[in-house]
Design a protein around this motif. Structure first.
Motif, mmCIF file in Angstrom:
data_model
loop_
_atom_site.group_PDB
_atom_site.id
_atom_site.type_symbol
_atom_site.label_atom_id
_atom_site.label_comp_id
_atom_site.label_asym_id
_atom_site.label_seq_id
_atom_site.Cartn_x
_atom_site.Cartn_y
_atom_site.Cartn_z
ATOM 1 N N ILE A 7 -6.615 -11.490 4.106
ATOM 2 C CA ILE A 7 -5.164 -11.653 4.135
ATOM 3 C C ILE A 7 -4.865 -13.119 4.384
ATOM 4 N N ASP A 8 -4.170 -13.721 3.441
ATOM 5 C CA ASP A 8 -3.808 -15.139 3.511
ATOM 6 C C ASP A 8 -5.015 -16.030 3.789
ATOM 7 N N GLY A 9 -6.125 -15.707 3.121
ATOM 8 C CA GLY A 9 -7.328 -16.521 3.224
ATOM 9 C C GLY A 9 -8.210 -16.244 4.418
ATOM 10 N N LYS A 10 -7.833 -15.281 5.241
ATOM 11 C CA LYS A 10 -8.633 -14.947 6.422
ATOM 12 C C LYS A 10 -9.302 -13.593 6.208
ATOM 13 N N ALA A 11 -10.620 -13.555 6.366
ATOM 14 C CA ALA A 11 -11.366 -12.299 6.271
ATOM 15 C C ALA A 11 -11.064 -11.481 7.525
ATOM 16 N N VAL A 30 -1.174 -7.502 11.734
ATOM 17 C CA VAL A 30 -1.491 -8.898 11.413
ATOM 18 C C VAL A 30 -0.467 -9.843 12.028
ATOM 19 N N GLY A 31 0.713 -9.335 12.357
ATOM 20 C CA GLY A 31 1.734 -10.163 12.998
ATOM 21 C C GLY A 31 2.591 -10.978 12.047
ATOM 22 N N ASN A 32 2.674 -10.576 10.785
ATOM 23 C CA ASN A 32 3.512 -11.285 9.825
ATOM 24 C C ASN A 32 4.971 -10.969 10.130
ATOM 25 N N ARG A 33 5.729 -11.966 10.506
ATOM 26 C CA ARG A 33 7.136 -11.782 10.888
ATOM 27 C C ARG A 33 8.109 -12.088 9.758
ATOM 28 N N SER A 34 7.617 -12.659 8.662
ATOM 29 C CA SER A 34 8.527 -13.050 7.583
ATOM 30 C C SER A 34 8.678 -11.983 6.510
ATOM 31 N N LEU A 35 7.856 -10.952 6.531
ATOM 32 C CA LEU A 35 7.937 -9.911 5.510
ATOM 33 C C LEU A 35 9.243 -9.151 5.639
ATOM 34 N N MET A 36 9.957 -9.058 4.517
ATOM 35 C CA MET A 36 11.243 -8.349 4.507
ATOM 36 C C MET A 36 11.005 -6.925 4.027
ATOM 37 N N GLN A 40 11.986 0.767 3.931
ATOM 38 C CA GLN A 40 10.970 1.664 4.480
ATOM 39 C C GLN A 40 10.416 2.625 3.436
ATOM 40 N N GLY A 41 10.007 2.061 2.302
ATOM 41 C CA GLY A 41 9.357 2.867 1.274
ATOM 42 C C GLY A 41 10.250 3.317 0.143
ATOM 43 N N ASN A 42 11.506 2.896 0.122
ATOM 44 C CA ASN A 42 12.409 3.325 -0.947
ATOM 45 C C ASN A 42 12.435 2.380 -2.139
ATOM 46 N N GLY A 43 11.614 1.355 -2.136
ATOM 47 C CA GLY A 43 11.446 0.515 -3.307
ATOM 48 C C GLY A 43 12.484 -0.561 -3.541
ATOM 49 N N CYS A 44 13.011 -1.205 -2.490
ATOM 50 C CA CYS A 44 13.993 -2.285 -2.685
ATOM 51 C C CYS A 44 13.342 -3.533 -3.267
ATOM 52 N N GLY A 45 12.051 -3.717 -3.004
ATOM 53 C CA GLY A 45 11.320 -4.843 -3.549
ATOM 54 C C GLY A 45 11.264 -6.062 -2.664
ATOM 55 N N ASN A 46 11.778 -6.001 -1.473
ATOM 56 C CA ASN A 46 11.757 -7.165 -0.580
ATOM 57 C C ASN A 46 10.463 -7.302 0.207
ATOM 58 N N CYS A 47 9.511 -6.424 -0.035
ATOM 59 C CA CYS A 47 8.235 -6.481 0.689
ATOM 60 C C CYS A 47 7.084 -6.822 -0.252
ATOM 61 N N ILE A 48 7.378 -7.493 -1.341
ATOM 62 C CA ILE A 48 6.352 -7.842 -2.328
ATOM 63 C C ILE A 48 5.305 -8.768 -1.719
ATOM 64 N N VAL A 49 4.057 -8.478 -2.016
ATOM 65 C CA VAL A 49 2.935 -9.358 -1.709
ATOM 66 C C VAL A 49 2.059 -9.403 -2.957
ATOM 67 N N LEU A 50 1.139 -10.345 -2.986
ATOM 68 C CA LEU A 50 0.166 -10.397 -4.076
ATOM 69 C C LEU A 50 -1.101 -9.696 -3.604
ATOM 70 N N ARG A 72 -2.132 -11.825 -0.447
ATOM 71 C CA ARG A 72 -1.486 -13.105 -0.175
ATOM 72 C C ARG A 72 -0.006 -12.855 0.034
ATOM 73 N N THR A 73 0.499 -13.299 1.168
ATOM 74 C CA THR A 73 1.918 -13.170 1.475
ATOM 75 C C THR A 73 2.623 -14.464 1.070
ATOM 76 N N PHE A 74 3.939 -14.431 1.099
ATOM 77 C CA PHE A 74 4.712 -15.616 0.750
ATOM 78 C C PHE A 74 4.408 -16.769 1.693
ATOM 79 N N ASP A 75 4.155 -16.471 2.955
ATOM 80 C CA ASP A 75 3.852 -17.518 3.935
ATOM 81 C C ASP A 75 2.722 -18.427 3.463
ATOM 82 N N SER A 76 1.647 -17.850 2.972
ATOM 83 C CA SER A 76 0.534 -18.689 2.516
ATOM 84 C C SER A 76 0.776 -19.201 1.097
#
Length: 183
Positions: A7-11, A30-36, A40-50, A72-76
């Motif tokens: 996750i974000d380059g960390k094993a 993991v403590g990611n605070r920026s994830l929108m 809660q599972g209804n598919g708004c799309g604000n929780c996209i990650v790679l 990979r999250t947006f933060d990295s």
């Protein structure tokens, strides 16, 4: 269950419930605070990650799908040179997604750019999400329908699809020019 992933380059080695969604793993374990993640599972799309360079709704990906995965999250991502191509396209068009969906739409565009700059001529089906993944053909052309399908992962209406397509095209041009100069 124990899951080995990056996750974000960390094993990492995580002990989580096999059905726990990736969004909760990122926020709670993991403590990611920026994830929108408002829906809660209804598919708004604000929780996209790679996930392995593919844009996915993290609220829909269960933990058992993360074995040996690269997330990979947006933060990295925003610290990379690839991010600059998309940021330049936003500025060049004068259009930027709203703060609620900026991170998600940017990661979706990156996923599209990865597909469009991929040298594989065939189309493949993604086993994680069931969505069609598209790649450039030998002429390096692409189908707007597939791009619109990918962009639709985020349901925010702050921008229309023609604006988003323009951003993708500009960012793709920036990315290709970099590759030409490098070779």
């Amino acid at each position: 269950m124990k899951i080995e992933c990056s996750i974000d380059g960390k094993a990492l080695s995580l002990s989580v419930n096999s059905n726990k969604p990736l969004s909760l793993i990122l926020m709670e374990d993991v403590g990611n605070r920026s994830l929108m993640s408002h829906c809660q599972g209804n598919g708004c799309g604000n929780c996209i990650v790679l996930l392995n360079e593919e844009a996915v709704l993290s609220c829909m990906v269960p933990a058992f799908r993360l074995r040996e995965a690269t997330i990979r999250t947006f933060d990295s991502f925003q610290k990379t040179r690839q991010y600059r191509d998309i940021e330049r396209a936003y500025h060049a068009t004068g259009n930027t997604p709203c703060p609620n969906c900026y991170a998600s739409k940017t990661l979706i565009i990156e996923s599209i750019l990865q597909d469009l700059t991929n040298s594989h001529p065939e189309q493949t089906s993604s086993s994680l999400t069931g969505r069609l993944r598209f790649t450039s053909d030998t002429n390096e052309s692409f189908d707007d329908k597939n791009i619109i399908q990918e962009l639709s992962l985020n349901t925010c209406n702050c921008m229309d699809m023609s604006e988003m397509l323009q951003i993708v095209e500009l960012a793709l041009g920036y990315r290709r020019r970099k590759r030409v100069r490098r070779n």
